[in-house]
Design a protein around this motif. Structure first.
Motif, short mmCIF file in Angstrom:
data_model
loop_
_atom_site.label_atom_id
_atom_site.label_comp_id
_atom_site.label_asym_id
_atom_site.label_seq_id
_atom_site.Cartn_x
_atom_site.Cartn_y
_atom_site.Cartn_z
N ALA A 265 0.86 -1.19 0.00
CA ALA A 265 0.00 0.00 0.00
C ALA A 265 0.89 1.24 0.00
O ALA A 265 1.71 1.43 0.91
N THR A 266 0.74 2.08 -1.02
CA THR A 266 1.66 3.20 -1.23
C THR A 266 0.88 4.44 -1.61
O THR A 266 -0.10 4.36 -2.36
N GLU A 267 1.31 5.59 -1.10
CA GLU A 267 0.71 6.85 -1.53
C GLU A 267 1.11 7.11 -2.98
O GLU A 267 2.29 7.05 -3.33
N VAL A 268 0.12 7.40 -3.80
CA VAL A 268 0.36 7.51 -5.25
C VAL A 268 0.86 8.89 -5.65
O VAL A 268 1.73 9.03 -6.51
N ALA A 269 0.34 9.95 -5.02
CA ALA A 269 0.69 11.31 -5.43
C ALA A 269 2.20 11.57 -5.39
O ALA A 269 2.76 12.16 -6.33
N PRO A 270 2.93 11.16 -4.32
CA PRO A 270 4.39 11.39 -4.33
C PRO A 270 5.11 10.70 -5.48
O PRO A 270 6.10 11.21 -5.99
N LEU A 271 4.61 9.52 -5.89
CA LEU A 271 5.23 8.82 -7.02
C LEU A 271 5.07 9.63 -8.31
O LEU A 271 5.98 9.67 -9.14
N LEU A 272 3.92 10.28 -8.47
CA LEU A 272 3.71 11.12 -9.64
C LEU A 272 4.65 12.31 -9.62
O LEU A 272 5.23 12.68 -10.66
N ALA A 273 4.82 12.92 -8.44
CA ALA A 273 5.72 14.07 -8.33
C ALA A 273 7.15 13.67 -8.65
O ALA A 273 7.89 14.41 -9.35
N VAL B 249 2.54 18.34 -21.36
CA VAL B 249 2.13 16.97 -21.04
C VAL B 249 1.62 16.98 -19.61
O VAL B 249 2.28 17.51 -18.70
N THR B 250 0.44 16.41 -19.39
CA THR B 250 -0.20 16.45 -18.08
C THR B 250 -0.27 15.06 -17.47
O THR B 250 -0.76 14.12 -18.09
N LEU B 251 0.24 14.95 -16.25
CA LEU B 251 0.15 13.72 -15.46
C LEU B 251 -0.87 13.97 -14.36
O LEU B 251 -0.74 14.92 -13.59
N SER B 252 -1.91 13.14 -14.29
CA SER B 252 -2.99 13.43 -13.34
C SER B 252 -3.39 12.19 -12.55
O SER B 252 -3.19 11.06 -12.98
N LEU B 253 -3.97 12.46 -11.36
CA LEU B 253 -4.48 11.42 -10.48
C LEU B 253 -5.87 11.83 -10.02
O LEU B 253 -6.05 12.90 -9.43
N THR B 254 -6.87 10.99 -10.30
CA THR B 254 -8.25 11.28 -9.88
C THR B 254 -8.84 10.05 -9.20
O THR B 254 -8.33 8.93 -9.35
N ARG B 255 -9.94 10.29 -8.47
CA ARG B 255 -10.63 9.20 -7.78
C ARG B 255 -12.03 9.06 -8.38
O ARG B 255 -12.74 10.04 -8.54
N GLU B 256 -12.39 7.81 -8.74
CA GLU B 256 -13.70 7.56 -9.32
C GLU B 256 -14.26 6.26 -8.78
O GLU B 256 -13.74 5.19 -9.08
N ASP B 257 -15.31 6.34 -7.94
CA ASP B 257 -16.03 5.16 -7.44
C ASP B 257 -15.10 4.12 -6.83
O ASP B 257 -15.15 2.93 -7.19
N GLY B 258 -14.22 4.55 -5.93
CA GLY B 258 -13.37 3.61 -5.23
C GLY B 258 -12.14 3.17 -5.99
O GLY B 258 -11.39 2.31 -5.54
N THR B 259 -11.92 3.73 -7.17
CA THR B 259 -10.72 3.41 -7.94
C THR B 259 -9.93 4.69 -8.19
O THR B 259 -10.48 5.79 -8.20
N LEU B 260 -8.65 4.51 -8.40
CA LEU B 260 -7.77 5.64 -8.70
C LEU B 260 -7.38 5.58 -10.17
O LEU B 260 -6.98 4.51 -10.66
N ARG B 261 -7.52 6.69 -10.84
CA ARG B 261 -7.16 6.75 -12.26
C ARG B 261 -5.90 7.59 -12.44
O ARG B 261 -5.86 8.75 -12.03
#
Length: 528
Positions: free
Chosen positions: A370-378, A434-446
């Motif tokens: 289990a890992t925080e995703v936002a820091p990986l994007l940064a 170029v855009t790298l994005s993280l969103t939440r939709e119905d219990g999933t992360l996109r």
């Protein structure tokens, strides 16, 4: 969309339809058996016995469709009852009568349709036996003949099996069993043959008398008999459909691979089946797999042998560039720099090939946590700033779920982002972003990487995730690459529980994205 015209004999046709007393009656096995057999024989997801009423088409029997009826003005069967022969639409999207039909652009997404009219006792065409597929396909003259024969079977049931219709159906069944290139059979639940088409004798070389004196199990090679008997046991236990393969003996001592599709009828204790000779197809597939294994083993061996000396060469060049042997002249430093960069490129290629080989052989181990995703994007964005600067491309990150966590392998997740970002940067015009994005939709992360480049050519889209695939594979292509990055990213995302996909528009850009299940926070324990 063109609604079907009204037949000239419509009043008589409707009277004949209602005299059958079948509209809005419960399902009946004698019709269900027909659509199951049609679905498996023609390998289509949907088969129907359809009756065309005044303002609707109602389905007496359905295979692969939940709807009980649809409006007549959008029906394909409304067109099919206008002619005496089979009505075939190879690709509905290319047919001006149907390209914007709601049954084509929406559920059940009809692309292929073939329907043969069903007649009442007075000859009125009251409905159809029809086949539907979600993909366009061809329909040969032999297919038309087979569909007409099966429609004859349906007509017999439609008209309550009176003597004249029964005799016609028997003749059609005889013809069907005689001309079919597939091996058709009706068998008892213990595998005893009750009815065989002539294709059995043509394929296996036995006389009909010899075939009727044996059984499905006895015909199998000894090492395949236990598995074949197990499939028959599943039929007796109520399995709705059987699909299996086994090797069958031939009269000359050889054997053939047979692929079975069978529909059990528990009420009558019968098995309706079609067997196809797939011996040549299996041989070709086994040869393809053998060649693929040899190629993969060769690539893996060569890659392993190259990586050790190449790592040493790269390290030595790096030391020289760093001045370990003293200052280098400008020309020598330039040449050493070129060699160092090319050695890095070769090492990346070798590592990519080894990663692919591990994924395909099932030896790629992932350390999931289990890992925080936002820091990986940064981190990924920061790591690619220099590469983006070379192309004059701006990078940005958008995070709508800053604390979201997912189970991933950090290193492999970073590898996926690196492949997607480098690809987007390469194909972006100078000055674009170029855009790298993280969103939440119905219990999933996109996670999504979007560019504003030229888009992926339509001809190349089916091959995007294939190994070594490149839209421009010429020696003079402008953008470097091996065609492995997206294939690796696709495999890694799948191993982490997602599916990598893309949306592209010519001249507007491409968006690659994948969804991962979000990890819910663990509640604190007592006393926390």
């Amino acid at each position: 969309m063109l609604p079907p015209p009204t037949p000239v004999d419509e009043p008589r046709r409707l009277q004949a339809l209602r005299s059958l007393c079948l509209l809005d009656t419960p399902a009946h096995e004698r019709f269900d058996r027909i659509v199951r057999a049609a679905s498996h024989l023609f390998r289509v997801p949907i088969a129907l016995v359809s009756l065309v009423d005044e303002d609707r088409q109602w389905f007496k029997a359905r295979q692969g469709l939940d709807a009980l009826q649809t409006p007549r003005d959008v029906s394909f069967c409304g067109h099919a009852i206008l002619s005496s022969g089979s009505f075939v639409v190879p690709d509905a999207l290319l047919d001006p009568r149907f390209h914007d039909n709601p049954l084509v652009v929406g559920a059940p997404f009809v692309r292929f349709y073939a329907g043969h009219p069903l007649r009442a006792a007075d000859g009125s065409r009251v409905g159809t036996l029809c086949l539907i597929d979600h993909q366009p396909r061809d329909f040969t003259d032999a297919d038309r003949g087979a569909l007409a024969d099966m429609a004859g079977w349906a007509e017999v049931e439609l008209n309550a099996l009176n003597e004249r219709e029964a005799r016609t159906a028997l003749e059609q069944q005889e013809r069907f069993f005689e001309v079919s290139v597939d091996m058709l059979c009706i068998a008892a639940m213990d595998g005893t043959f009750l009815r065989l088409s002539r294709a059995w004798s043509r394929t296996l070389g036995f006389t009909e008398e010899a075939l009727y004196s044996t059984s499905l199990v006895d015909l199998a090679l000894e090492e395949d008999r236990a598995a074949t008997a197990l499939n028959l046991a599943r039929a007796r236990e109520g399995a709705p459909v059987l699909q299996f393969e086994h090797r069958a003996r031939c009269a000359d001592g050889s054997w053939r691979w047979l692929q079975w599709n069978a529909v059990p009828d528990a009420e009558e204790g019968l098995l309706y089946a079609v067997a196809r000779d797939i011996t040549q197809a299996r041989a070709l597939e086994e040869e393809r797999q053998r060649v693929e294994r040899m190629k993969n083993e060769f690539i893996s061996t060569v890659s392993h042998e190259l990586r050790t000396p190449l790592t040493s060469i790269r390290g030595s060049l790096g030391l020289l560039s760093g001045g370990i042997a003293g200052p280098l002249g400008a020309e020598v430093a330039h040449m050493v720099g070129i060699a160092y960069r090319n050695s890095e490129r070769l090492l990346r290629l070798i590592n990519d090939i080894l990663d692919l080989e591990k994924m395909e052989s099932g030896r790629l181990d992932l350390c999931m946590a289990a890992t925080e995703v936002a820091p990986l994007l940064a981190q990924a964005l920061q790591a690619h700033q220099g590469y983006a600067a070379e192309y004059g491309v701006h990078l940005e990150v958008k995070v709508d779920a800053p604390d979201a966590r997912a189970r991933v392998d950090e290193d492999r997740f970073n590898q996926v982002l690196a492949n997607l970002l480098s690809n987007a940067i390469k194909f972006s015009p100078q000055g674009e972003r170029v855009t790298l994005s993280l969103t939440r939709e119905d219990g999933t992360l996109r996670v999504e990487v979007a560019d504003h480049g030229p888009g992926i050519p339509e001809s190349f889209q089916p091959r995007v995730f294939q190994k070594f695939a490149q839209a421009d594979a010429s020696d003079t292509r402008k953008r470097p690459g091996t065609g492995l990055g997206l294939s690796i990213a696709h495999g890694l995302v799948a191993r982490m529980g997602g599916t990598l996909r893309f949306v592209t528009r010519a001249g507007e850009g491409t968006r690659f994205s994948f969804d991962l299940p979000e990890c819910t926070p663990t509640p604190p324990g007592p006393g926390a």
